[in-house]
Design a protein around this motif. Structure first.
Motif, PDB file in Angstrom:
ATOM      1  N   GLN A   9      50.670  33.246  17.993  1.00 24.41           N
ATOM      2  CA  GLN A   9      49.490  34.092  17.881  1.00 24.41           C
ATOM      3  C   GLN A   9      48.277  33.326  18.382  1.00 24.41           C
ATOM      4  OE1 GLN A   9      49.386  34.984  13.718  1.00 24.41           O
ATOM      5  NE2 GLN A   9      51.188  36.304  13.776  1.00 24.41           N
ATOM      6  N   SER A  14      49.563  38.039  21.000  1.00 23.74           N
ATOM      7  CA  SER A  14      50.661  37.427  20.271  1.00 23.74           C
ATOM      8  C   SER A  14      51.939  37.637  21.068  1.00 23.74           C
ATOM      9  CB  SER A  14      50.798  38.046  18.871  1.00 23.74           C
ATOM     10  OG  SER A  14      51.084  39.431  18.964  1.00 23.74           O
ATOM     11  N   THR A  76      55.622  30.802  12.324  1.00 26.98           N
ATOM     12  CA  THR A  76      54.484  31.317  13.084  1.00 26.98           C
ATOM     13  C   THR A  76      53.625  30.154  13.567  1.00 26.98           C
ATOM     14  OG1 THR A  76      54.410  33.399  11.857  1.00 26.98           O
ATOM     15  CG2 THR A  76      52.397  32.732  12.987  1.00 26.98           C
ATOM     16  N   ARG A  78      49.999  29.258  15.484  1.00 23.34           N
ATOM     17  CA  ARG A  78      48.695  29.767  15.888  1.00 23.34           C
ATOM     18  C   ARG A  78      48.090  28.788  16.884  1.00 23.34           C
ATOM     19  NH1 ARG A  78      47.178  33.866  12.466  1.00 23.34           N
ATOM     20  NH2 ARG A  78      48.454  34.041  10.586  1.00 23.34           N
ATOM     21  N   ASP A 152      52.201  41.884  16.136  1.00 26.51           N
ATOM     22  CA  ASP A 152      50.901  42.293  16.652  1.00 26.51           C
ATOM     23  C   ASP A 152      50.083  42.919  15.547  1.00 26.51           C
ATOM     24  OD1 ASP A 152      48.778  43.132  18.214  1.00 26.51           O
ATOM     25  OD2 ASP A 152      50.022  43.888  19.834  1.00 26.51           O
TER      26      ASP A 152
END
Length: 332
Positions: A9, A14, A76, A78, A152
């Protein structure tokens, strides 16, 4: 070596990255990410975990592998521009912990008077509460919620819901033993056509498939019973998401980040080991329960809007839908 599934992301976008492996080095990862987010490898600040912390290579050269850095499938990442100015000789380099999101937030409280500092800490605590991100009630709320959490932050991801329906259909098509007629409640071919139709809701079967698809535990918090149903719990996934269910509609729970609490900065994936996240999810459900924000599926009365047949409870509604193909209901 199997590929890792990494949800990446960045501001404005993303992507689910499936071309990295456990043996991929940090330098190689940065090369993969630049094609996604257009942030130069030397200017990438990669955050992982919860609370998000900067991914730092102890070797200092980018040669450490993702496995050595503790990155597992389903996590995840970032990506932010670091924009880091060189530190002067008189100023010590900040540690990775100081650069972490939590450290940055708390550093803003330094120098405040006692009462103001306390208020600031309380504000930080309030910011860590989970919130309910409401998705459209378009018969795809389950798929919309999972898409929001995993892919998303767009609140009307029609294409995303369709992609997740397709993933479910493909899983059923590929495994006739697990997904037989008794499990699905109908013939497999009929089910596949049924789930691909956007007029039909998703539920437990679809969640169980999608948690494997994303290698992520999916916990459903019920606002009526305050029960948590954990899908994928036995599979040993390291991360999970929280769906909140009121009897007829799913939404996703998220932790807002940043001063604006914009949805595009939401944290929606939490370590399974984080029991605090579970308690915060239950707190949202308890608040909804106290406000009677749920539908009693066993006793609610509805009417089929196609043929005007009165029905009581979820079982009658499901049986009517299966026998007639009617799926448009309204409360009486």
């Amino acid at each position: 070596m199997p590929a890792l599934t990494l949800r990446c992301q960045w501001k404005g976008g993303s992507h689910v990255l499936t071309t990295a492996e456990a043996t991929t080095t940090l330098t190689e990862l940065r090369g993969l990410l630049v094609s996604l987010c257009s942030i130069h490898p030397d200017n990438q600040k990669i955050l992982s975990g919860y609370p998000p912390k900067e991914l730092v290579d102890p070797s200092g050269g980018g040669a450490s592998t993702l496995a050595e850095l503790g990155i597992k499938s389903g996590e995840t990442l970032r990506i932010e521009p670091s924009n880091a100015a060189p530190a002067s000789a008189s100023q010590p380099q900040p540690t990775p912990q100081q650069n972490a999101k939590t450290g940055q937030a708390l550093s803003g409280l330094s120098g405040l008077p006692g009462s103001s500092a306390k208020a600031g800490l309380e504000a930080q605590s309030r910011a860590r509460k989970l919130v309910r991100r409401v998705v459209p009630a378009d018969n795809s709320c389950l798929f919309n919620s999972i898409w929001y959490a995993m892919i998303d932050r767009q609140l009307q991801p029609v294409q995303g819901a369709n992609e997740l329906r397709q993933a479910v259909a493909e899983a059923v098509r590929a495994d006739p033993i697990t997904f037989d007629e008794a499990t699905l409640g109908m013939a497999r071919d009929k089910y596949i056509a049924w789930i691909l139709d956007r007029e039909h809701w998703g539920g437990g079967i679809e969640i169980s498939i999608l948690c494997k698809h994303f290698a992520t535990e999916m916990d459903v918090v019920d606002t009526q019973t305050l029960r948590i149903d954990r899908f994928g719990e036995a599979d040993g996934y390291s991360n999970r998401i929280f769906l909140i269910f009121d009897g007829i509609h799913y939404d996703i729970l998220a932790e807002p980040c940043g001063p604006s609490e914009s949805p595009d900065r939401d944290i929606t994936v939490f370590p399974v080991s984080d029991q605090g996240a579970e308690q915060r999810a239950l707190a949202v459900a308890k608040e909804a329960n106290q406000k009677r924000q749920f539908t009693n599926l066993a006793g609610f009365t509805i009417r089929c809007l196609a043929c005007q047949t009165p029905l009581v409870g979820q079982r009658e509604a499901q049986a009517h839908a299966m026998s007639t193909g009617h799926t448009n209901f309204g409360e009486v």
